[in-house]
Design a protein around this motif. Structure first.
Motif, mmCIF file in Angstrom:
data_model
loop_
_atom_site.group_PDB
_atom_site.id
_atom_site.type_symbol
_atom_site.label_atom_id
_atom_site.label_comp_id
_atom_site.label_asym_id
_atom_site.label_seq_id
_atom_site.Cartn_x
_atom_site.Cartn_y
_atom_site.Cartn_z
ATOM 1 N N LEU A 93 0.955 -1.268 -0.210
ATOM 2 C CA LEU A 93 -0.017 -0.065 -0.227
ATOM 3 C C LEU A 93 1.061 1.236 0.120
ATOM 4 O O LEU A 93 0.782 2.538 -0.977
ATOM 5 C CB LEU A 93 -0.897 0.133 1.537
ATOM 6 C CG LEU A 93 -2.127 1.204 1.021
ATOM 7 C CD1 LEU A 93 -2.591 1.143 0.520
ATOM 8 C CD2 LEU A 93 -2.238 1.301 3.106
ATOM 9 N N VAL A 94 2.152 1.152 0.517
ATOM 10 C CA VAL A 94 2.190 2.646 1.003
ATOM 11 C C VAL A 94 3.066 2.514 -0.738
ATOM 12 O O VAL A 94 3.315 3.643 -0.972
ATOM 13 C CB VAL A 94 4.115 2.023 1.782
ATOM 14 C CG1 VAL A 94 4.532 3.403 2.157
ATOM 15 C CG2 VAL A 94 3.090 2.357 3.741
ATOM 16 N N ARG A 95 4.101 2.174 -1.550
ATOM 17 C CA ARG A 95 4.743 1.823 -2.483
ATOM 18 C C ARG A 95 4.144 2.125 -3.994
ATOM 19 O O ARG A 95 3.914 2.958 -4.093
ATOM 20 C CB ARG A 95 5.533 0.528 -2.521
ATOM 21 C CG ARG A 95 6.581 0.470 -1.654
ATOM 22 C CD ARG A 95 7.039 -0.436 -2.946
ATOM 23 N NE ARG A 95 6.746 -1.993 -2.499
ATOM 24 C CZ ARG A 95 6.810 -2.985 -1.672
ATOM 25 N NH1 ARG A 95 7.744 -2.958 -0.404
ATOM 26 N NH2 ARG A 95 6.224 -4.085 -1.609
ATOM 27 N N THR A 96 2.393 1.844 -3.430
ATOM 28 C CA THR A 96 1.789 2.046 -4.790
ATOM 29 C C THR A 96 0.960 3.121 -4.508
ATOM 30 O O THR A 96 0.521 3.958 -5.858
ATOM 31 C CB THR A 96 0.127 0.509 -4.357
ATOM 32 O OG1 THR A 96 1.138 -0.787 -4.801
ATOM 33 C CG2 THR A 96 -0.547 0.534 -5.968
ATOM 34 N N HIS A 97 1.127 3.727 -3.296
ATOM 35 C CA HIS A 97 0.085 4.790 -3.528
ATOM 36 C C HIS A 97 1.136 5.998 -2.840
ATOM 37 O O HIS A 97 0.609 7.389 -2.032
ATOM 38 C CB HIS A 97 -1.214 4.534 -2.583
ATOM 39 C CG HIS A 97 -2.005 3.835 -3.234
ATOM 40 N ND1 HIS A 97 -2.704 3.796 -4.498
ATOM 41 C CD2 HIS A 97 -2.197 2.600 -2.328
ATOM 42 C CE1 HIS A 97 -3.571 3.151 -4.232
ATOM 43 N NE2 HIS A 97 -3.188 1.733 -3.398
ATOM 44 N N SER A 98 2.276 5.672 -2.379
ATOM 45 C CA SER A 98 3.649 6.412 -2.507
ATOM 46 C C SER A 98 2.482 7.268 -0.540
ATOM 47 O O SER A 98 2.637 8.553 -0.333
ATOM 48 C CB SER A 98 3.156 7.932 -2.773
ATOM 49 O OG SER A 98 4.260 7.385 -4.121
ATOM 50 N N LEU A 99 2.532 6.441 0.123
ATOM 51 C CA LEU A 99 1.341 6.628 1.389
ATOM 52 C C LEU A 99 3.262 7.243 2.619
ATOM 53 O O LEU A 99 3.526 6.907 2.900
ATOM 54 C CB LEU A 99 1.824 6.105 2.057
ATOM 55 C CG LEU A 99 0.319 6.463 3.486
ATOM 56 C CD1 LEU A 99 -1.711 6.786 2.619
ATOM 57 C CD2 LEU A 99 -0.407 4.578 3.324
ATOM 58 N N MET A 100 2.566 8.447 3.118
ATOM 59 C CA MET A 100 3.632 8.744 3.805
ATOM 60 C C MET A 100 2.678 9.984 5.364
ATOM 61 O O MET A 100 1.734 9.404 5.090
ATOM 62 C CB MET A 100 4.268 9.542 3.401
ATOM 63 C CG MET A 100 3.739 11.075 2.649
ATOM 64 S SD MET A 100 5.120 12.457 2.384
ATOM 65 C CE MET A 100 5.184 13.324 3.969
ATOM 66 N N SER A 101 3.554 9.421 5.841
ATOM 67 C CA SER A 101 3.277 10.572 7.384
ATOM 68 C C SER A 101 4.145 12.084 7.437
ATOM 69 O O SER A 101 4.739 12.265 6.832
ATOM 70 C CB SER A 101 3.867 9.233 8.755
ATOM 71 O OG SER A 101 3.466 10.548 9.442
ATOM 72 N N LEU A 102 2.742 13.045 7.945
ATOM 73 C CA LEU A 102 3.666 14.208 8.394
ATOM 74 C C LEU A 102 3.276 14.529 9.764
ATOM 75 O O LEU A 102 3.718 15.604 10.604
ATOM 76 C CB LEU A 102 2.465 15.512 7.889
ATOM 77 C CG LEU A 102 3.045 15.719 6.626
ATOM 78 C CD1 LEU A 102 2.041 16.812 5.548
ATOM 79 C CD2 LEU A 102 4.580 16.192 6.368
#
Length: 491
Positions: A211-220
């Motif tokens: 999920l993180v790689r596919t959607h460039s998911l990140m935290s702020l």
């Protein structure tokens, strides 16, 4: 400058990779593999630098010039900190009996989060524009982080921001800083639970590397190293302004400064401890409200959650999972990723861990703590007003309580961190019997339309929230690729 995980499973990441991350793939948190150490001469030479310049100097040590050249870094930080309401971005209030308060709340959402958040978002946007790429930001908030993330990122074409806040556990102003933003790239969810409850499905989403790689998911959240990195500058600024370093007779003789920090997720106190590791002679005091896990950890080794999060007047630090403590443990234990992994996995599994006495003693040598009740918060707010005609928010009062209970000795220097404006906390100000006089920008929030979605409590709420947010992340990414608007296709 390369980065590794506090749990030992990841090494050799560069700043860009860490910036566009949440938790590390092994569940840990990113930290620099080495920390720069500044000489006393360098510290003395920084005396008189403006806050913005200090952010540049600190950031340049952790961001290689081949990723962001120095000239570009100066422009990014300058732009990020250009909209604050006082000339030097931050301000020190020097009050009666040596009470010095570092005000970090002069940004758009009236909280210290605006400082590091605005810089971090500018760094993100720099890379997104350079690469013509996109990212999805997922943020859980205990009150201030969500509004700051939204205001920093709203309207940016390369970012979608999903924010989850605990319904009924934050103030009206905190909530409206989130729900009144109607930009297409902002998506707000109100959850029926505490901020610690929210953290559970978010951790599970970040653990899904596909999920993180596919959607460039990140935290702020302050999970993101960049947030902590910028916050290091708070403590250098406080030290250079308040320690009396300019009076030291020998270049190597640096005076101490005691810094008192209201503490919830422990991001600020972690930044302060990193500053010590970099050569800054600070004495740290972490003050907490009735959610006293940090205090219990330091005083008795009891690193365990209470059965529930207590709602207090200092809502933004109503936290029982001070996740940045993992970074402090890693530094204290000599960067022993295996020990930190065992400790934190036990804590996440059982919500309990007892520090061995030798570890507890190490922690107590670098961190003094105290806990303050709601009554103590109100008494502190009243006393500071009576003696100084100075209003403070309930979180700042958690710290300043220390001033009235443990007056500092003549000849010593102390700084209190003011994390938010009292204008965000009408109920607490009025409960203390103080006048509430919010700025026009706060009053105007009442007239604005709102938009948000509910995450309702259910028997399997953690899984349900995880799936709901997963669906929305996937929808956001798909819709942006197709050039549409998410709200027309909401699941």
């Amino acid at each position: 400058m390369l980065y590794c995980s506090t749990r030992g499973g990841v090494r050799g990441r560069d700043f860009r990779e860490v910036l566009f991350s949440g938790y590390a793939p092994d569940g840990g948190m990113f930290m620099p593999e080495t920390l720069p150490v500044l000489s006393p001469e360098t510290l003395r030479g920084w005396r008189g630098l403006q806050y913005t310049r200090l952010v540049v100097e600190i950031s340049s040590m952790f961001i290689p010039a081949q990723l962001i050249p120095r000239d570009d870094l100066e422009v990014l930080v300058g732009e990020a900190l250009s909209g604050f309401s006082v000339p030097n971005v931050v301000r020190i209030a020097r009050l009666k009996d040596g009470l010095s308060v570092l005000e970090l709340f002069h940004g758009e959402t009236l909280a210290f989060k605006d400082l590091a958040m605005s810089c971090t978002v500018h760094f993100l946007n720099y890379f997104l524009q350079k690469d013509s790429s996109r990212a999805v930001v997922l943020v859980g908030t205990s009150g201030d982080t969500g509004g700051s993330a939204i205001q920093s990122a709203k309207g940016l074409p390369g970012l979608d921001v999903l924010v989850v806040y605990p319904r009924g556990r934050i103030t009206a102003v905190q909530e409206k800083h989130m729900t009144t933003c109607l930009e297409d790239n902002v998506h707000v969810f109100a959850a029926d639970g505490s901020s610690d409850d929210i953290d559970r499905p978010l951790r599970r989403l970040f653990a899904d590397q596909n999920l993180v790689r596919t959607h460039s998911l990140m935290s702020l959240n302050s999970v993101n190293w960049s947030r902590v990195m910028v916050q290091i500058a708070h403590f250098f600024y406080a030290y250079l302004e308040l320690s009396g370093v300019e009076k030291a007779e020998a270049a190597a003789d640096l005076p101490d400064l005691e810094v008192v920090v209201p503490t919830g997720g422990a991001g600020n106190i972690t930044a302060a401890y990193i500053a010590i590791q970099m050569g800054l002679p600070l004495k740290l005091v972490a003050m907490v409200n009735s959610n006293d896990i940090v205090h219990r950890t330091v005083t008795s080794g009891d690193f365990s959650m209470a059965t529930s999060v207590t709602q207090t007047l200092a809502t933004a630090i109503d936290i029982q999972d001070p996740y940045n403590m993992e970074r402090i443990f890693w530094l204290l234990l000599g960067r022993d990723g295996a020990s930190v992994k065992n400790m934190m996995e036990e804590f996440q599994r059982s919500h309990r861990h007892t520090l061995p006495e030798n570890h507890r003693k190490l922690l107590s040598e670098v961190l003094v703590t105290g806990t303050v009740s709601d009554q103590g918060i109100l008494e502190t707010m009243r006393r500071c007003w009576e003696e100084n005609q100075y209003e403070m928010c309930p979180h700042t009062a958690v710290g300043v309580w220390h001033h009235y209970q443990r007056p500092h000795k003549p000849g010593t220097s102390r700084c209190y961190i003011a994390t938010a404006s009292p204008a965000k906390f009408q109920a607490a100000v009025e409960k203390a019997g103080l006048p509430y006089d919010p700025p026009e920008a706060v009053l105007a929030l009442d007239q604005l339309p709102t938009r948000y979605q509910n995450l309702e409590r259910s028997p399997d709420w953690c899984k349900d929230w995880e799936e709901r947010l997963r669906e929305w992340i996937q929808l956001v990414s798909r819709t942006r690729k197709e050039g549409g608007t998410c709200y027309a296709q909401a699941p």
